[in-house]
Design a protein around this motif. Sequence first.
Motif, PDB file in Angstrom:
ATOM      1  N   PRO A  58       0.818  -1.226   0.000  1.00 37.38           N
ATOM      2  CA  PRO A  58       0.000   0.000   0.000  1.00 37.38           C
ATOM      3  C   PRO A  58       0.844   1.266   0.000  1.00 37.38           C
ATOM      4  N   LEU A  59       1.968   1.263   0.720  1.00 40.02           N
ATOM      5  CA  LEU A  59       2.812   2.455   0.732  1.00 40.02           C
ATOM      6  C   LEU A  59       3.408   2.700  -0.652  1.00 40.02           C
ATOM      7  N   THR A  60       3.875   1.642  -1.298  1.00 45.27           N
ATOM      8  CA  THR A  60       4.423   1.781  -2.643  1.00 45.27           C
ATOM      9  C   THR A  60       3.358   2.298  -3.607  1.00 45.27           C
ATOM     10  N   SER A  61       2.128   1.812  -3.460  1.00 45.70           N
ATOM     11  CA  SER A  61       1.034   2.268  -4.325  1.00 45.70           C
ATOM     12  C   SER A  61       0.745   3.752  -4.103  1.00 45.70           C
ATOM     13  N   ILE A  62       0.769   4.175  -2.847  1.00 50.28           N
ATOM     14  CA  ILE A  62       0.529   5.590  -2.539  1.00 50.28           C
ATOM     15  C   ILE A  62       1.633   6.461  -3.130  1.00 50.28           C
ATOM     16  N   LEU A  63       2.886   6.013  -2.981  1.00 50.35           N
ATOM     17  CA  LEU A  63       4.004   6.786  -3.520  1.00 50.35           C
ATOM     18  C   LEU A  63       3.951   6.842  -5.048  1.00 50.35           C
ATOM     19  N   ALA A  64       3.536   5.732  -5.667  1.00 48.07           N
ATOM     20  CA  ALA A  64       3.407   5.726  -7.125  1.00 48.07           C
ATOM     21  C   ALA A  64       2.327   6.705  -7.566  1.00 48.07           C
ATOM     22  N   GLY A  65       1.204   6.688  -6.871  1.00 46.57           N
ATOM     23  CA  GLY A  65       0.137   7.632  -7.190  1.00 46.57           C
ATOM     24  C   GLY A  65       0.579   9.074  -6.998  1.00 46.57           C
ATOM     25  N   TRP A  66       1.357   9.327  -5.946  1.00 42.62           N
ATOM     26  CA  TRP A  66       1.854  10.672  -5.683  1.00 42.62           C
ATOM     27  C   TRP A  66       2.797  11.142  -6.797  1.00 42.62           C
ATOM     28  N   GLU A  67       3.620  10.220  -7.307  1.00 43.23           N
ATOM     29  CA  GLU A  67       4.506  10.543  -8.427  1.00 43.23           C
ATOM     30  C   GLU A  67       3.707  11.004  -9.642  1.00 43.23           C
ATOM     31  N   ILE A  68       2.622  10.300  -9.911  1.00 44.30           N
ATOM     32  CA  ILE A  68       1.805  10.642 -11.078  1.00 44.30           C
ATOM     33  C   ILE A  68       1.110  11.991 -10.875  1.00 44.30           C
ATOM     34  N   VAL A  69       0.540  12.198  -9.694  1.00 44.86           N
ATOM     35  CA  VAL A  69      -0.204  13.431  -9.427  1.00 44.86           C
ATOM     36  C   VAL A  69       0.704  14.649  -9.456  1.00 44.86           C
ATOM     37  N   THR A  70       1.877  14.538  -8.860  1.00 44.94           N
ATOM     38  CA  THR A  70       2.766  15.710  -8.747  1.00 44.94           C
ATOM     39  C   THR A  70       3.542  16.000 -10.023  1.00 44.94           C
ATOM     40  N   ASN A  71       3.848  14.967 -10.841  1.00 53.13           N
ATOM     41  CA  ASN A  71       4.658  15.177 -12.043  1.00 53.13           C
ATOM     42  C   ASN A  71       3.839  15.237 -13.330  1.00 53.13           C
ATOM     43  N   ARG A  72       2.638  14.671 -13.313  1.00 52.93           N
ATOM     44  CA  ARG A  72       1.750  14.665 -14.484  1.00 52.93           C
ATOM     45  C   ARG A  72       2.493  14.313 -15.782  1.00 52.93           C
ATOM     46  N   PRO A  73       3.136  13.141 -15.808  1.00 55.10           N
ATOM     47  CA  PRO A  73       3.908  12.778 -17.003  1.00 55.10           C
ATOM     48  C   PRO A  73       2.995  12.446 -18.179  1.00 55.10           C
ATOM     49  N   GLU A  74       3.552  12.570 -19.384  1.00 60.78           N
ATOM     50  CA  GLU A  74       2.777  12.216 -20.574  1.00 60.78           C
ATOM     51  C   GLU A  74       2.459  10.731 -20.593  1.00 60.78           C
ATOM     52  N   SER A  75       3.437   9.928 -20.144  1.00 62.27           N
ATOM     53  CA  SER A  75       3.229   8.479 -20.067  1.00 62.27           C
ATOM     54  C   SER A  75       3.407   8.017 -18.626  1.00 62.27           C
ATOM     55  N   PRO A  76       2.316   7.861 -17.871  1.00 59.47           N
ATOM     56  CA  PRO A  76       2.431   7.457 -16.467  1.00 59.47           C
ATOM     57  C   PRO A  76       3.196   6.156 -16.279  1.00 59.47           C
ATOM     58  N   PHE A  77       2.953   5.167 -17.161  1.00 55.54           N
ATOM     59  CA  PHE A  77       3.618   3.874 -16.989  1.00 55.54           C
ATOM     60  C   PHE A  77       5.124   3.982 -17.216  1.00 55.54           C
ATOM     61  N   ALA A  78       5.521   4.777 -18.210  1.00 51.90           N
ATOM     62  CA  ALA A  78       6.951   4.967 -18.450  1.00 51.90           C
ATOM     63  C   ALA A  78       7.603   5.693 -17.276  1.00 51.90           C
ATOM     64  N   HIS A  79       6.881   6.669 -16.727  1.00 53.01           N
ATOM     65  CA  HIS A  79       7.406   7.420 -15.581  1.00 53.01           C
ATOM     66  C   HIS A  79       7.591   6.502 -14.370  1.00 53.01           C
ATOM     67  N   LEU A  80       6.598   5.645 -14.096  1.00 53.34           N
ATOM     68  CA  LEU A  80       6.706   4.731 -12.955  1.00 53.34           C
ATOM     69  C   LEU A  80       7.808   3.711 -13.184  1.00 53.34           C
ATOM     70  N   ARG A  81       7.992   3.297 -14.445  1.00 49.82           N
ATOM     71  CA  ARG A  81       9.050   2.332 -14.734  1.00 49.82           C
ATOM     72  C   ARG A  81      10.416   2.930 -14.423  1.00 49.82           C
TER      73      ARG A  81
END
Length: 344
Positions: A58-81
């Motif tokens: 759950p912590l990893t999922s929250i941090l991943a979601g936070w990465e997406i929300v704060t950085n708004r990358p064009e490709s969320p999956f590439a950013h998380l990778r």
Amino acid sequence: MDQPSKLNTNLWRYWPVYLVGLGSVGLGAVALASVEVPLRPFVAAFYNLILFLGAWLPLTSILAGWEIVTNRPESPFAHLREHFFTREYWKRQLHFLPIVACIALFMINFSAMKSAIPLFHAYKWDEAFIAWDRMIFFGQDPWRLLQPFLGYPIVSSLMSGLYHLWILLIYAGCVYMGAHQPNDMLRIRYFVSYFLCWSVIGVVMAIWLASVGPVFMEPLFGDTTFAPLMRYLEAANEEYPVLVLAVQQQLLDWHATGDFGLGRGISAMPSMHVSLAVLFWLGMRDLSRVAGWIFGIYAWIIFIGSIHTGYHYAVDGIIAAAVTWVIWWAVGRIYPTSRAPRPN
């Protein structure tokens, strides 16, 4: 002779954490054996380890979601990778495993030591701490000074809930500091301080300064000094749930039966709730100025809540915070870290 691999070298870098953690486990086991307290360390430690590892997803999922929300990358999956599927990231997870294994073992010993405090030293410091509180706070019990601000059922319910959320600092907090933040020096400093705080404050000082705290003065000693506070909390619980009351009753039941399991034991001075909240604040402020403010405020809430809920005297938190800071400072002489830079 073959040179050690980079992976092994990195693992060995954490030897101070292993030394302090396993040394604390060993000393605790010897102390418990001296008072004939039985332990089932491996079964209990496995259960505790599952709780720590259960916080990882759950912590990893929250941090991943936070990465997406704060950085708004064009490709969320590439950013998380790029952040969560790198060699360096998974090495960090692997390095955390022996640390969390030490913590899981240690926490079992700590719970048993806390439950066994009366076997080492009688509870006899409460009257002194009541006097110290009154000396500091102009002749008043601190809870009475807080009551005009906190003495509303909905506020007490909220404070009780925030006080219970402290458990996340043990599980999610350790997972974050050990598996997710990338600063090696901060990781070593935090976990060496972590084991020292639990050992020095939560065991040695708790036994030396054995006390039960306001909530347990009446049921254990017949002292009604804090009966008005407890009657208020019980009345507030009729309107909004004050979660600490059920836990306090459970602690009394475990104390009566001599249950030495995980999470048991009665001890007021010093406050490990305050100590761990302060320690996490000290660690987080080195990572982020905003996080430092957030967890600094939370540490204050824990301190105030420890008084309002009847668990602690004010001096319990004051002394715990002071010793925690000394431990953090002393470890930092060997493993220095820097605070997060202020924005221009």
